[in-house]
Scaffold this motif. Structure first.
Motif, PDB file in Angstrom:
ATOM      1  N   TRP A 136       0.802  -1.225   0.000  1.00 20.73           N
ATOM      2  CA  TRP A 136       0.000   0.000   0.000  1.00 20.73           C
ATOM      3  C   TRP A 136       0.833   1.273   0.000  1.00 20.73           C
ATOM      4  O   TRP A 136       0.305   2.367  -0.180  1.00 20.73           O
ATOM      5  CB  TRP A 136      -0.964  -0.014   1.190  1.00 20.73           C
ATOM      6  N   ARG A 137       2.150   1.165   0.204  1.00 26.52           N
ATOM      7  CA  ARG A 137       3.004   2.352   0.253  1.00 26.52           C
ATOM      8  C   ARG A 137       2.907   3.213  -1.018  1.00 26.52           C
ATOM      9  O   ARG A 137       2.758   4.434  -0.923  1.00 26.52           O
ATOM     10  CB  ARG A 137       4.456   1.977   0.531  1.00 26.52           C
ATOM     11  N   PRO A 138       2.987   2.637  -2.223  1.00 29.89           N
ATOM     12  CA  PRO A 138       2.906   3.495  -3.417  1.00 29.89           C
ATOM     13  C   PRO A 138       1.600   4.289  -3.504  1.00 29.89           C
ATOM     14  O   PRO A 138       1.607   5.464  -3.897  1.00 29.89           O
ATOM     15  CB  PRO A 138       3.022   2.503  -4.586  1.00 29.89           C
ATOM     16  N   LEU A 139       0.496   3.667  -3.117  1.00 33.79           N
ATOM     17  CA  LEU A 139      -0.783   4.377  -3.161  1.00 33.79           C
ATOM     18  C   LEU A 139      -0.823   5.480  -2.104  1.00 33.79           C
ATOM     19  O   LEU A 139      -1.304   6.588  -2.359  1.00 33.79           O
ATOM     20  CB  LEU A 139      -1.956   3.418  -2.985  1.00 33.79           C
ATOM     21  N   LEU A 140      -0.315   5.201  -0.916  1.00 31.11           N
ATOM     22  CA  LEU A 140      -0.232   6.229   0.118  1.00 31.11           C
ATOM     23  C   LEU A 140       0.598   7.415  -0.374  1.00 31.11           C
ATOM     24  O   LEU A 140       0.214   8.577  -0.207  1.00 31.11           O
ATOM     25  CB  LEU A 140       0.382   5.662   1.403  1.00 31.11           C
ATOM     26  N   GLU A 141       1.721   7.136  -1.005  1.00 28.59           N
ATOM     27  CA  GLU A 141       2.590   8.204  -1.510  1.00 28.59           C
ATOM     28  C   GLU A 141       1.910   8.994  -2.625  1.00 28.59           C
ATOM     29  O   GLU A 141       2.015  10.220  -2.684  1.00 28.59           O
ATOM     30  CB  GLU A 141       3.917   7.625  -1.976  1.00 28.59           C
ATOM     31  N   LEU A 142       1.194   8.296  -3.498  1.00 30.04           N
ATOM     32  CA  LEU A 142       0.490   8.962  -4.595  1.00 30.04           C
ATOM     33  C   LEU A 142      -0.585   9.909  -4.078  1.00 30.04           C
ATOM     34  O   LEU A 142      -0.659  11.073  -4.483  1.00 30.04           O
ATOM     35  CB  LEU A 142      -0.135   7.906  -5.518  1.00 30.04           C
ATOM     36  N   VAL A 143      -1.410   9.438  -3.162  1.00 31.54           N
ATOM     37  CA  VAL A 143      -2.481  10.270  -2.618  1.00 31.54           C
ATOM     38  C   VAL A 143      -1.896  11.404  -1.784  1.00 31.54           C
ATOM     39  O   VAL A 143      -2.367  12.538  -1.854  1.00 31.54           O
ATOM     40  CB  VAL A 143      -3.495   9.423  -1.823  1.00 31.54           C
ATOM     41  N   ALA A 144      -0.853  11.129  -1.014  1.00 30.58           N
ATOM     42  CA  ALA A 144      -0.219  12.168  -0.209  1.00 30.58           C
ATOM     43  C   ALA A 144       0.359  13.259  -1.109  1.00 30.58           C
ATOM     44  O   ALA A 144       0.215  14.451  -0.818  1.00 30.58           O
ATOM     45  CB  ALA A 144       0.873  11.580   0.682  1.00 30.58           C
ATOM     46  N   ALA A 145       0.978  12.893  -2.209  1.00 30.67           N
ATOM     47  CA  ALA A 145       1.542  13.883  -3.123  1.00 30.67           C
ATOM     48  C   ALA A 145       0.446  14.740  -3.742  1.00 30.67           C
ATOM     49  O   ALA A 145       0.580  15.960  -3.854  1.00 30.67           O
ATOM     50  CB  ALA A 145       2.361  13.193  -4.218  1.00 30.67           C
ATOM     51  N   GLY A 146      -0.655  14.127  -4.124  1.00 33.46           N
ATOM     52  CA  GLY A 146      -1.773  14.883  -4.696  1.00 33.46           C
ATOM     53  C   GLY A 146      -2.412  15.795  -3.679  1.00 33.46           C
ATOM     54  O   GLY A 146      -2.767  16.939  -3.974  1.00 33.46           O
ATOM     55  N   SER A 147      -2.528  15.329  -2.452  1.00 34.72           N
ATOM     56  CA  SER A 147      -3.115  16.134  -1.391  1.00 34.72           C
ATOM     57  C   SER A 147      -2.230  17.324  -1.079  1.00 34.72           C
ATOM     58  O   SER A 147      -2.705  18.438  -0.873  1.00 34.72           O
ATOM     59  CB  SER A 147      -3.301  15.284  -0.134  1.00 34.72           C
ATOM     60  N   CYS A 148      -0.947  17.107  -1.079  1.00 41.75           N
ATOM     61  CA  CYS A 148       0.010  18.180  -0.783  1.00 41.75           C
ATOM     62  C   CYS A 148      -0.066  19.257  -1.861  1.00 41.75           C
ATOM     63  O   CYS A 148      -0.104  20.440  -1.566  1.00 41.75           O
ATOM     64  CB  CYS A 148       1.416  17.594  -0.709  1.00 41.75           C
ATOM     65  N   ARG A 149      -0.120  18.867  -3.107  1.00 41.35           N
ATOM     66  CA  ARG A 149      -0.194  19.842  -4.195  1.00 41.35           C
ATOM     67  C   ARG A 149      -1.503  20.611  -4.155  1.00 41.35           C
ATOM     68  O   ARG A 149      -1.538  21.803  -4.401  1.00 41.35           O
ATOM     69  CB  ARG A 149      -0.027  19.149  -5.545  1.00 41.35           C
ATOM     70  N   ALA A 150      -2.595  19.925  -3.813  1.00 37.69           N
ATOM     71  CA  ALA A 150      -3.896  20.585  -3.774  1.00 37.69           C
ATOM     72  C   ALA A 150      -3.986  21.565  -2.604  1.00 37.69           C
ATOM     73  O   ALA A 150      -4.681  22.565  -2.682  1.00 37.69           O
ATOM     74  CB  ALA A 150      -5.011  19.544  -3.652  1.00 37.69           C
ATOM     75  N   ALA A 151      -3.280  21.283  -1.520  1.00 39.24           N
ATOM     76  CA  ALA A 151      -3.360  22.123  -0.329  1.00 39.24           C
ATOM     77  C   ALA A 151      -2.451  23.342  -0.401  1.00 39.24           C
ATOM     78  O   ALA A 151      -2.613  24.278   0.367  1.00 39.24           O
ATOM     79  CB  ALA A 151      -3.003  21.303   0.907  1.00 39.24           C
ATOM     80  N   ASN A 152      -1.497  23.353  -1.301  1.00 35.61           N
ATOM     81  CA  ASN A 152      -0.541  24.453  -1.387  1.00 35.61           C
ATOM     82  C   ASN A 152      -0.739  25.262  -2.654  1.00 35.61           C
ATOM     83  O   ASN A 152      -0.953  24.715  -3.729  1.00 35.61           O
ATOM     84  CB  ASN A 152       0.892  23.915  -1.372  1.00 35.61           C
ATOM     85  N   VAL A 153      -0.616  26.558  -2.509  1.00 35.23           N
ATOM     86  CA  VAL A 153      -0.700  27.420  -3.677  1.00 35.23           C
ATOM     87  C   VAL A 153       0.547  27.230  -4.526  1.00 35.23           C
ATOM     88  O   VAL A 153       0.491  27.190  -5.739  1.00 35.23           O
ATOM     89  CB  VAL A 153      -0.849  28.898  -3.244  1.00 35.23           C
ATOM     90  N   ILE A 154       1.686  27.095  -3.866  1.00 33.63           N
ATOM     91  CA  ILE A 154       2.945  26.877  -4.569  1.00 33.63           C
ATOM     92  C   ILE A 154       3.164  25.374  -4.656  1.00 33.63           C
ATOM     93  O   ILE A 154       3.124  24.672  -3.656  1.00 33.63           O
ATOM     94  CB  ILE A 154       4.113  27.543  -3.818  1.00 33.63           C
ATOM     95  N   ASP A 155       3.402  24.883  -5.847  1.00 33.21           N
ATOM     96  CA  ASP A 155       3.621  23.462  -6.050  1.00 33.21           C
ATOM     97  C   ASP A 155       4.904  23.034  -5.339  1.00 33.21           C
ATOM     98  O   ASP A 155       5.968  23.587  -5.594  1.00 33.21           O
ATOM     99  CB  ASP A 155       3.731  23.175  -7.547  1.00 33.21           C
TER     100      ASP A 155
END
Length: 164
Positions: A132-151
């Protein structure tokens, strides 16, 4: 104090997938793995729902014996890393629906609860946590980008406009 009645200072917060995986590795119960595996089979496109199935008991691991607040605690701890939807699903699946859930979430929560019940019975091997690590990393990366104005990955390299 947060709106859930859990003091802010007491709410742990996951800042990395590594930190989350370390906590999950300490859990001897594979019901969460079976729940996530069932959701992966029945809803292969809904990655956030699958992760909610994997993580629905995180609050119990963070604070054993904390009763019904475990779902609220888990949602607050997971939100910064995995985003609002995973947090809402985990919270609602634990019986603490809270505000903000729409009709799509209601259907997903019902699906998550059914999968959790079905996973309670012994079934086929659900794999290992590391899967499940790759999926956790994928969702975490998407969440981080969505939460920040600066990529957080920085600006794109190279020209994106065509000249000539």
């Amino acid at each position: 104090m947060s709106g859930s009645g859990v003091p802010e200072a007491e709410v742990p917060c996951f800042t990395s997938v590594v930190e989350l995986m370390e906590l999950l590795c300490g859990s001897p119960d594979d019901r969460a793995l079976r729940t996530a595996a069932l959701l992966r089979r029945s809803h292969p496109a809904d990655k956030e729902l699958q992760l909610a199935g994997l993580l629905h008991d995180v609050g119990r691991m963070l604070r054993p014996g904390d009763g019904v607040r475990h779902a609220v605690l888990a949602a607050q701890a997971l939100r910064p890393l995995l985003g609002d939807r995973v947090a809402r699903l985990v919270r609602a699946a634990g019986g603490s629906g809270g505000p903000g859930g729409g009709p799509d979430d209601a259907e997903a929560v019902a699906t998550l609860r059914r999968a959790r019940e079905a996973a309670g019975a012994s079934g086929p091997d659900a794999g290992v946590l590391e899967d499940w690590r790759p999926l956790l990393e994928l969702v975490a990366a998407g969440s981080c980008r969505a939460a920040n104005v600066i990529d957080p990955l920085g600006p794109p390299r190279g020209s994106i406009t065509r000249t000539g």
